[in-house]
Design a protein around this motif. Structure first.
Motif, PDB file in Angstrom:
ATOM      1  N   GLN A 198       0.837  -1.208   0.000  1.00 10.34           N
ATOM      2  CA  GLN A 198       0.000   0.000   0.000  1.00 10.34           C
ATOM      3  C   GLN A 198       0.869   1.255   0.000  1.00 10.34           C
ATOM      4  O   GLN A 198       0.536   2.250  -0.646  1.00 10.34           O
ATOM      5  CB  GLN A 198      -0.968  -0.005   1.190  1.00 10.34           C
ATOM      6  CG  GLN A 198      -1.971  -1.137   1.156  1.00 10.34           C
ATOM      7  CD  GLN A 198      -2.574  -1.344  -0.221  1.00 10.34           C
ATOM      8  OE1 GLN A 198      -3.129  -0.421  -0.801  1.00 10.34           O
ATOM      9  NE2 GLN A 198      -2.451  -2.549  -0.752  1.00 10.34           N
ATOM     10  N   HIS A 252      -0.282   5.127  -1.214  1.00  9.82           N
ATOM     11  CA  HIS A 252      -1.222   5.466  -0.144  1.00  9.82           C
ATOM     12  C   HIS A 252      -0.428   6.025   1.028  1.00  9.82           C
ATOM     13  O   HIS A 252       0.303   5.300   1.692  1.00  9.82           O
ATOM     14  CB  HIS A 252      -2.034   4.246   0.296  1.00  9.82           C
ATOM     15  CG  HIS A 252      -2.934   3.723  -0.772  1.00  9.82           C
ATOM     16  ND1 HIS A 252      -3.986   4.442  -1.286  1.00  9.82           N
ATOM     17  CD2 HIS A 252      -2.917   2.553  -1.442  1.00  9.82           C
ATOM     18  CE1 HIS A 252      -4.599   3.742  -2.213  1.00  9.82           C
ATOM     19  NE2 HIS A 252      -3.956   2.585  -2.343  1.00  9.82           N
ATOM     20  N   LEU A 255      -3.548   4.933   5.695  1.00 10.33           N
ATOM     21  CA  LEU A 255      -4.482   3.812   5.728  1.00 10.33           C
ATOM     22  C   LEU A 255      -5.296   3.932   7.003  1.00 10.33           C
ATOM     23  O   LEU A 255      -4.750   4.257   8.058  1.00 10.33           O
ATOM     24  CB  LEU A 255      -3.742   2.474   5.725  1.00 10.33           C
ATOM     25  CG  LEU A 255      -2.926   2.128   4.488  1.00 10.33           C
ATOM     26  CD1 LEU A 255      -2.165   0.824   4.720  1.00 10.33           C
ATOM     27  CD2 LEU A 255      -3.819   2.016   3.266  1.00 10.33           C
TER      28      LEU A 255
END
Length: 146
Positions: A81, A86, A89
């Protein structure tokens, strides 16, 4: 990466408050950590509050219907991720009655901590310990001895 931990309520029992504080402090060595506590009179209201708190961050719900990850798989997931860009999260622990279906439908991932039903307070501590363990695996540190 920022890990946004969203919980319905906060740990009530002394052991859980101590465990939360311990693992939150440890996790902050590896990630920026944001904690949001939400409440609501119904599970639908709690779900709406979780969704608002998560904002645009990909949302992972702790849910018994979710996928089970080993510590190594969780570490790899977090790394993937981060590589996907990203910067944040969100992870949400629902109330004692779990998450409403509407929220499940909007989550990016459902994550099951296992087939056992855990008390709400304990699930919060297990979430933090699992994230901390995953961080130490990524860092190549000896905490995990799987």
């Amino acid at each position: 990466m920022r890990l946004h931990l969203i919980t319905v309520g906060e740990p009530r029992l002394a052991y859980a408050r101590l465990g939360w504080a311990e693992y939150e402090g440890r996790l902050r060595r590896y990630h920026k950590v944001q904690v949001t506590r939400v409440s609501g009179k119904t599970t639908a209201a709690e779900g709406a509050a979780v969704l608002r708190a998560a904002g645009r961050a990909p949302l992972t719900l702790l849910d018994p219907r979710g996928q089970q990850w080993s510590s190594e798989e969780l570490s790899a997931h977090l790394g993937a991720q981060a590589l996907a860009g990203h910067g944040e999260l969100a992870f949400a622990v629902g109330g004692p009655d779990g998450h409403p279906e509407e929220l499940r439908a909007q989550a990016r991932w459902l994550w099951s901590l296992g087939r056992l039903t855990l008390p709400h307070d304990l699930a919060m501590v297990v979430l933090l310990e699992a994230l901390y363990r995953a961080a130490t695996i990524s860092a190549g540190e000896p905490y995990h001895r799987g």
